[in-house]
Motif scaffolding. Structure first.
Motif, short mmCIF file in Angstrom:
data_model
loop_
_atom_site.label_atom_id
_atom_site.label_comp_id
_atom_site.label_asym_id
_atom_site.label_seq_id
_atom_site.Cartn_x
_atom_site.Cartn_y
_atom_site.Cartn_z
N ILE A 195 40.35 63.09 45.93
CA ILE A 195 39.26 62.15 46.19
C ILE A 195 38.70 61.57 44.89
O ILE A 195 38.55 60.35 44.75
CB ILE A 195 38.14 62.84 47.01
N ASP A 196 38.44 62.44 43.90
CA ASP A 196 37.88 61.95 42.64
C ASP A 196 38.87 61.04 41.91
O ASP A 196 38.47 60.03 41.32
CB ASP A 196 37.49 63.13 41.74
N ASP A 197 40.16 61.38 41.96
CA ASP A 197 41.18 60.56 41.30
C ASP A 197 41.30 59.19 41.97
O ASP A 197 41.44 58.16 41.30
CB ASP A 197 42.54 61.27 41.32
N ASN A 198 41.26 59.17 43.30
CA ASN A 198 41.33 57.89 44.00
C ASN A 198 40.11 57.03 43.70
O ASN A 198 40.22 55.81 43.53
CB ASN A 198 41.47 58.12 45.51
N ALA A 199 38.93 57.66 43.62
CA ALA A 199 37.71 56.92 43.28
C ALA A 199 37.79 56.37 41.85
O ALA A 199 37.39 55.22 41.58
CB ALA A 199 36.49 57.82 43.44
N TRP A 200 38.33 57.19 40.93
CA TRP A 200 38.51 56.77 39.53
C TRP A 200 39.43 55.55 39.47
O TRP A 200 39.15 54.58 38.77
CB TRP A 200 39.09 57.94 38.75
N LEU A 201 40.52 55.61 40.22
CA LEU A 201 41.47 54.50 40.24
C LEU A 201 40.84 53.25 40.84
O LEU A 201 40.99 52.14 40.30
CB LEU A 201 42.72 54.89 41.03
N THR A 202 40.13 53.40 41.95
CA THR A 202 39.51 52.26 42.62
C THR A 202 38.55 51.53 41.69
O THR A 202 38.49 50.29 41.67
CB THR A 202 38.78 52.73 43.89
N GLU A 203 37.80 52.30 40.90
CA GLU A 203 36.83 51.71 39.98
C GLU A 203 37.51 50.86 38.90
O GLU A 203 36.95 49.87 38.43
CB GLU A 203 36.01 52.83 39.33
N ARG A 204 38.74 51.22 38.54
CA ARG A 204 39.41 50.59 37.41
C ARG A 204 40.56 49.66 37.80
O ARG A 204 41.00 48.85 36.99
CB ARG A 204 39.95 51.68 36.46
N SER A 205 41.06 49.77 39.00
CA SER A 205 42.24 49.02 39.41
C SER A 205 41.95 47.52 39.48
O SER A 205 40.89 47.11 39.97
CB SER A 205 42.73 49.51 40.78
N PRO A 206 42.89 46.68 39.01
CA PRO A 206 42.70 45.24 39.12
C PRO A 206 42.91 44.71 40.54
O PRO A 206 42.61 43.55 40.82
CB PRO A 206 43.78 44.68 38.18
N ILE A 207 43.43 45.55 41.43
CA ILE A 207 43.65 45.15 42.83
C ILE A 207 43.01 46.18 43.76
O ILE A 207 42.85 47.35 43.38
CB ILE A 207 45.15 44.97 43.15
N PRO A 208 42.63 45.78 44.98
CA PRO A 208 41.96 46.71 45.90
C PRO A 208 42.84 47.90 46.27
O PRO A 208 44.07 47.82 46.28
CB PRO A 208 41.68 45.84 47.13
N THR A 209 42.19 49.00 46.60
CA THR A 209 42.87 50.20 47.12
C THR A 209 42.43 50.41 48.56
O THR A 209 41.26 50.23 48.91
CB THR A 209 42.53 51.45 46.30
N ILE A 210 43.39 50.82 49.39
CA ILE A 210 43.14 50.98 50.82
C ILE A 210 43.49 52.40 51.24
O ILE A 210 44.58 52.90 50.92
CB ILE A 210 43.97 49.97 51.64
#
Length: 350
Positions: free
Chosen positions: A226-241
């Motif tokens: 969960i924390d890793d996915n949140a970290w990625l979502t905050e930084r990713s140039p494209i949306p995460t689903i």
């Protein structure tokens, strides 16, 4: 288990019928964790006063359901206490309480009930819900993990589609994207099926994919991270689903900030009733909404399509991946979903 024998159970004013059926894939279907050539389903019919609604449970391996578990669940359903299918909330609440999981089995009842209701009202369900079918986004078409040669063949077969969904999550990710980009420049979305484990590598891949026309990432890392996915979502140039990370209505609120949006599938969330509630809640939380599917006949696909005007992205190609669909319903024309103007979910048997 035979694919020709119907089980019929009369319960008060209702009769529930169901039988197992096996879907045959047009191509071997490979994702990050498995490959398969068939998908087991169970078809349902719910009859009331001469009207019959159609439903379906589809069970890809990761759901943990089988034709045996679904038929065992359906044998427990007893609607004798209900006088009318218009007691929808009470009926589906009761069905949900029979067992803790069995979401596909529950969806088979939910879909049949909605189809029945629409036929009683003589209206398609999207009209009953007040939705405009012209607002349905183009559906993506799925390209599974494969060799360069087969990927090129699949892309050629998908020429009508305005967006392609690409399965990733193995060491071949860049080869797959490069192969697709060698033959088409249509927008892509990437479904990693929890295949990436390291957040820094996932972030690097998100930038690499964004540069190659990938519009969003579906379930990039395991749902437990969960924390890793949140970290990625905050930084990713494209949306995460969230896909595997979002099953039911109760999951949605906690996912705000962990992902940009959610992927709703009838087989995960018990059917049309809960799927609509999930879409409305996600919208209220200012999250993106994707509507997906399993490998399914046009029955379950057409059921999902009734609420497709509510979503940002549609991935409703499940019936196009099989060679033995026994229903006619929603059609894909030039990559666009066309809902039939027929009552209920709009399907007829071939």
């Amino acid at each position: 288990m035979s694919s020709t024998e119907w089980t019929s159970i009369k319960m008060g004013k209702f009769t529930l019928r169901f039988k197992p059926y096996t879907l045959e894939m047009r191509h071997v279907f490979t994702v990050a964790s498995f490959s398969r050539t068939t998908t087991p389903v169970v078809l349902t019919e719910l009859e009331y006063e001469g009207f019959v609604g159609y439903g379906e449970a589809s069970m890809p391996p990761y759901l943990g359901e089988s034709q045996e578990s679904v038929t065992a669940f359906l044998r427990k359903v007893d609607l004798a206490a209900f006088n009318s299918p218009f007691q929808t909330e009470e009926i589906l609440h009761y069905v949900d309480t029979i067992d803790a999981k069995n979401t596909a089995a529950k969806a088979a009842v939910d879909i049949a009930l909605h189809d029945l209701l629409g036929k009683l009202m003589q209206q398609p369900f999207y009209k009953i819900w007040g939705l405009n079918p012209d607002l349905i986004p183009p559906t993506s078409f799925t390209i599974g993990i494969d060799t360069e040669e087969v990927i090129r063949q699949k892309v050629a077969e998908a020429g009508q589609f305005k967006i392609l969904k690409v399965k990733l999550g193995l060491a071949t990710d860049k080869m797959i994207i490069d192969t697709i980009r060698s033959v088409t420049d249509v927008p892509l979305c990437a479904d990693v099926n929890q295949g990436w484990k390291n957040k820094e590598e996932a972030l690097a891949m998100s930038h690499w994919l964004a540069e190659r026309g990938v519009t969003f990432l579906e379930q990039p890392m395991p749902k437990e991270q969960i924390d890793d996915n949140a970290w990625l979502t905050e930084r990713s140039p494209i949306p995460t689903i969230a896909d595997e990370g979002c099953q039911r209505y109760a999951d949605v609120a906690a996912l705000k900030g962990v992902y940009t949006g959610i992927n709703i599938k009838l087989m995960k969330c018990t059917g049309m009733r809960e799927a609509k509630k999930m879409a409305e809640l996600a919208r209220a939380l200012e999250m993106k909404v994707m509507l997906g599917c399993m490998t399914e006949t046009s029955c379950a696909i057409s059921a999902a399509a009734q609420l497709a005007p509510l979503v940002d992205w549609a991935d409703l190609d499940g019936a196009l991946l099989i060679g033995n669909d026994i229903f006619q319903g929603m059609e894909v024309v030039n990559g666009l979903c066309r809902l039939p103007d027929r009552p209920g979910i709009g399907v007829i048997k071939n």
